[in-house]
Design an enzyme around this catalytic site. Structure first.
Site, mmCIF file in Angstrom:
data_model
loop_
_atom_site.group_PDB
_atom_site.id
_atom_site.type_symbol
_atom_site.label_atom_id
_atom_site.label_comp_id
_atom_site.label_asym_id
_atom_site.label_seq_id
_atom_site.Cartn_x
_atom_site.Cartn_y
_atom_site.Cartn_z
ATOM 1 N N GLY A 157 1.026 -1.624 -0.449
ATOM 2 C CA GLY A 157 0.520 0.100 0.044
ATOM 3 C C GLY A 157 0.640 0.750 -0.862
ATOM 4 N N PRO A 202 7.315 6.429 -5.925
ATOM 5 C CG PRO A 202 8.102 8.591 -4.503
ATOM 6 C CD PRO A 202 8.219 7.286 -4.448
ATOM 7 C CB ILE A 239 11.541 9.515 -11.565
ATOM 8 C CG1 ILE A 239 10.606 9.699 -13.112
ATOM 9 C CG2 ILE A 239 13.194 10.479 -11.778
ATOM 10 C CD1 ILE A 239 11.847 8.309 -14.367
ATOM 11 N N GLY A 240 13.560 8.207 -9.398
ATOM 12 C CA GLY A 240 14.127 8.944 -7.982
ATOM 13 C C GLY A 240 16.045 9.405 -8.717
ATOM 14 N N GLY A 284 19.520 8.341 -9.130
ATOM 15 C CA GLY A 284 20.427 7.262 -8.336
ATOM 16 C C GLY A 284 21.666 7.796 -7.861
ATOM 17 C CB THR A 285 23.800 8.363 -4.602
ATOM 18 O OG1 THR A 285 23.285 7.555 -3.905
ATOM 19 C CG2 THR A 285 22.251 8.991 -4.531
ATOM 20 C CD1 TRP A 286 28.143 2.699 -6.576
ATOM 21 C CD2 TRP A 286 27.301 2.454 -8.733
ATOM 22 N NE1 TRP A 286 29.182 2.218 -7.561
ATOM 23 C CE2 TRP A 286 28.953 1.840 -7.613
ATOM 24 C CE3 TRP A 286 27.104 2.387 -10.047
ATOM 25 C CZ2 TRP A 286 29.103 0.913 -9.907
ATOM 26 C CZ3 TRP A 286 27.355 0.944 -10.782
ATOM 27 C CH2 TRP A 286 28.765 0.567 -10.497
ATOM 28 C CG ASP A 331 18.894 3.216 -5.135
ATOM 29 O OD1 ASP A 331 18.200 2.368 -4.738
ATOM 30 O OD2 ASP A 331 20.298 3.490 -5.768
ATOM 31 C CE1 TYR A 338 25.306 1.887 -5.275
ATOM 32 C CE2 TYR A 338 23.565 2.945 -4.576
ATOM 33 C CZ TYR A 338 24.439 2.136 -5.071
ATOM 34 O OH TYR A 338 23.490 1.087 -6.216
ATOM 35 C CE LYS A 378 20.385 0.178 -3.808
ATOM 36 N NZ LYS A 378 21.094 1.036 -4.217
ATOM 37 C CG HIS A 436 22.987 -3.702 -2.463
ATOM 38 N ND1 HIS A 436 24.204 -2.824 -2.492
ATOM 39 C CD2 HIS A 436 23.529 -3.154 -3.926
ATOM 40 C CE1 HIS A 436 24.346 -1.851 -3.082
ATOM 41 N NE2 HIS A 436 23.974 -2.332 -4.308
ATOM 42 C CB SER A 494 25.597 2.574 -15.994
ATOM 43 O OG SER A 494 26.035 2.059 -14.547
HETATM 44 N N1 LIG Z 1 21.408 -2.323 -6.600
HETATM 45 C C1 LIG Z 1 22.497 -2.214 -7.938
HETATM 46 O O1 LIG Z 1 23.345 -3.090 -7.412
HETATM 47 C C2 LIG Z 1 22.685 -1.402 -8.379
HETATM 48 C C3 LIG Z 1 23.650 -1.608 -9.567
HETATM 49 C C4 LIG Z 1 24.205 -0.515 -9.729
HETATM 50 C C5 LIG Z 1 23.120 0.951 -10.137
HETATM 51 N N2 LIG Z 1 22.428 1.410 -9.363
HETATM 52 C C6 LIG Z 1 21.365 2.820 -8.604
HETATM 53 O O2 LIG Z 1 21.030 2.642 -10.076
HETATM 54 C C7 LIG Z 1 21.208 3.915 -10.409
HETATM 55 C C8 LIG Z 1 21.115 4.532 -11.516
HETATM 56 O O3 LIG Z 1 22.611 3.236 -12.310
HETATM 57 P P1 LIG Z 1 23.271 4.285 -12.611
HETATM 58 O O4 LIG Z 1 24.068 5.671 -11.550
HETATM 59 O O5 LIG Z 1 24.804 3.064 -13.137
HETATM 60 O O6 LIG Z 1 23.453 4.610 -14.427
HETATM 61 P P2 LIG Z 1 22.629 5.224 -15.096
HETATM 62 O O7 LIG Z 1 21.352 5.998 -14.622
HETATM 63 O O8 LIG Z 1 22.187 4.501 -16.561
HETATM 64 O O9 LIG Z 1 23.914 6.605 -15.871
HETATM 65 C C9 LIG Z 1 24.549 7.381 -15.565
HETATM 66 C C10 LIG Z 1 25.034 8.110 -16.376
HETATM 67 O O10 LIG Z 1 24.996 8.525 -17.186
HETATM 68 C C11 LIG Z 1 24.975 10.161 -17.088
HETATM 69 N N3 LIG Z 1 23.875 10.829 -17.918
HETATM 70 C C12 LIG Z 1 22.409 10.713 -16.284
HETATM 71 N N4 LIG Z 1 21.804 11.595 -16.868
HETATM 72 C C13 LIG Z 1 22.122 11.780 -18.401
HETATM 73 C C14 LIG Z 1 21.745 12.121 -19.695
HETATM 74 N N5 LIG Z 1 20.152 12.718 -19.358
HETATM 75 N N6 LIG Z 1 21.824 12.647 -20.563
HETATM 76 C C15 LIG Z 1 23.302 12.104 -20.416
HETATM 77 N N7 LIG Z 1 24.064 11.970 -19.598
HETATM 78 C C16 LIG Z 1 23.210 11.258 -18.527
HETATM 79 C C17 LIG Z 1 25.443 10.083 -16.070
HETATM 80 O O11 LIG Z 1 26.472 11.087 -15.604
HETATM 81 P P3 LIG Z 1 26.016 12.240 -15.390
HETATM 82 O O12 LIG Z 1 26.362 12.572 -13.840
HETATM 83 O O13 LIG Z 1 27.191 13.324 -15.476
HETATM 84 O O14 LIG Z 1 25.382 13.848 -15.635
HETATM 85 C C18 LIG Z 1 26.064 8.878 -15.197
HETATM 86 O O15 LIG Z 1 27.265 8.639 -16.085
HETATM 87 C C19 LIG Z 1 23.030 4.041 -9.188
HETATM 88 O O16 LIG Z 1 23.348 5.488 -9.539
HETATM 89 C C20 LIG Z 1 22.456 3.405 -7.969
HETATM 90 O O17 LIG Z 1 21.681 4.591 -7.392
HETATM 91 C C21 LIG Z 1 22.369 0.254 -8.338
#
Ligand SMILES: NC(=O)c1ccc[n+]([C@@H]2O[C@H](COP(=O)([O-])OP(=O)(O)OC[C@H]3O[C@@H](n4cnc5c(N)ncnc54)[C@H](OP(=O)(O)O)[C@@H]3O)[C@@H](O)[C@H]2O)c1
Length: 329
Positions: free
Chosen positions: A12, A16, A18-19, A21-23, A46, A51, A80, A113, A217
């Site tokens: 329930g 949101p 869209i969140g 990401g902060t990795w 997230d 991270y 996580k 995680h 990513s």
């Molecule tokens: N559960 C897990 O095991 C796991 C694994 C990986 C990730 N995550 C979570 O998911 C989040 C997102 O994944 P991710 O960070 O790996 O990859 P992502 O969000 O797919 O891509 C991020 C990359 O794309 C660039 N970017 C962002 N917006 C853009 C846009 N509008 N146009 C062009 N480039 C853009 C960012 O650079 P700039 O910052 O310079 O814009 C960064 O290099 C992570 O930050 C983390 O919170 C979880």
């Protein structure tokens, strides 16, 4: 709140869609980015102990909450249980450390995680063998850890609990051994890695998919290089179909990629520390893809996993590691 849309979880609670990401961002970058993200309207953040930025995020949240610029119940904070602590007795102390760092009394979602567990040395480094390969902790017991996750809900330390990087078989096994079903499975999900079997299964069981690496990513390249991994990763924002749709809607390729995720019923957590790009990633509620466009994007699947966890050298020896690594297998 304006422009934020939600999915209702199986308990329930509203998440949101869209969140942020902060990795892979420094404390300084993330403090500025979270401030800008909250200004832009993001309420879902997230993070994870892995991270290394929970304290920085906590500082921003405290400022916003103390100033009355946002109410706690408007925020949706996800963190996580890290792979180094994926053991029943570590669940409660680990979330308490995250809560202290985030300066919060509770989080909105607490995730396991990874389905696997690793050992660390006293100095925090990973335990490896003579070949430098990680020694897997094969004592991982999802049902036993989950029991402790369920207690966190009862104790008010988190509103919802979920999993991350779980395969279909692992989700099915957990569902048979739980009182509280996981609210979400956070997995890599984008047009080139759609994992449709897993996604459809989770949806059929009311487990929401949170799509990580929704934009492919890009930043992982630097991370992989640091771990001596050679990868030729695709640029999702350069896919002709995505670029064409972006042009026809007057939007960016990133916005089209995110729209595809949310229009197919999932949550997306794009990371950006760039002020324009993070605004852009949230500004996806004023256009819609056509059915044909969604179908065209859904036909692009190439089974290319970007975040293959190979940086955990040797983790494929863990029985709960289920990713097929296209680079080494
Ligand atoms: N559960 C897990 O095991 C796991 C694994 C990986 C990730 N995550 C979570 O998911 C989040 C997102 O994944 P991710 O960070 O790996 O990859 P992502 O969000 O797919 O891509 C991020 C990359 O794309 C660039 N970017 C962002 N917006 C853009 C846009 N509008 N146009 C062009 N480039 C853009 C960012 O650079 P700039 O910052 O310079 O814009 C960064 O290099 C992570 O930050 C983390 O919170 C979880």
């Amino acid at each position: 709140m304006a422009n934020t849309q939600f999915l209702t979880l199986n308990n329930g609670e509203k998440m949101p869609i869209i969140g942020i990401g902060t990795w892979q961002a420094s404390d300084e970058e993330i403090e500025t980015a979270i401030d800008q993200a909250l200004e832009a309207g993001y309420r879902h953040i997230d993070t994870a102990p892995v991270y290394g930025n929970e304290q920085a995020i906590g500082r921003v949240l405290k400022r916003w909450l103390d100033a009355g610029k946002v109410k706690r119940e408007e925020l949706f904070i996800v963190t996580k249980l890290p792979p180094i602590a994926n053991r029943p007795h570590e669940v409660e102390p680990t979330i308490k450390k995250s809560l202290a760092d985030l300066q919060l009394d509770y989080v909105d979602m607490y995730l396991i995680h990874t389905p696997f567990t690793v050992f660390i040395n006293e100095d925090g480094s990973f335990k490896v063998d003579e070949e430098g390969l990680m020694i897997p902790d094969v004592s991982t017991d999802h049902a036993a850890t989950w029991l402790e996750m369920e207690k966190l809900v009862a104790n008010g330390l988190t509103k919802s609990i979920g999993i991350s990087n779980f395969s279909k078989e692992q989700v099915a096994r957990l569902l048979k051994n739980c009182k509280i079903p996981p609210a979400t499975n956070q997995i890599e999900h984008h047009v080139y890695l759609q994992q449709r079997d897993l996604v459809d299964f989770c949806k059929s069981k009311n487990v929401v998919i949170t799509a990580y690496a929704p934009l492919g990513s890009k930043g992982i390249a630097k991370f992989n290089a640091g771990a001596n991994l050679v990868r030729d990763l695709p640029d999702l924002m350069d896919i002709p179909e995505v670029k064409e749709m972006a042009a026809s809607h007057g939007k960016t390729p990133a916005q089209v990629l995110l729209r595809w995720i949310i229009e197919t019923g999932n949550v997306a957590i794009p990371k950006s520390t760039n002020p324009d790009r993070l605004k852009q990633n949230f500004n996806v509620f004023d256009f819609k893809l056509t059915e044909e466009e969604v179908a065209k994007l859904s036909a692009l699947d190439k089974n290319i996993r970007v975040c293959d966890f190979a940086f955990f050298h040797g983790i494929e020896r863990h029985p709960e590691f289920t990713f097929k690594n296209q680079y080494t297998n």
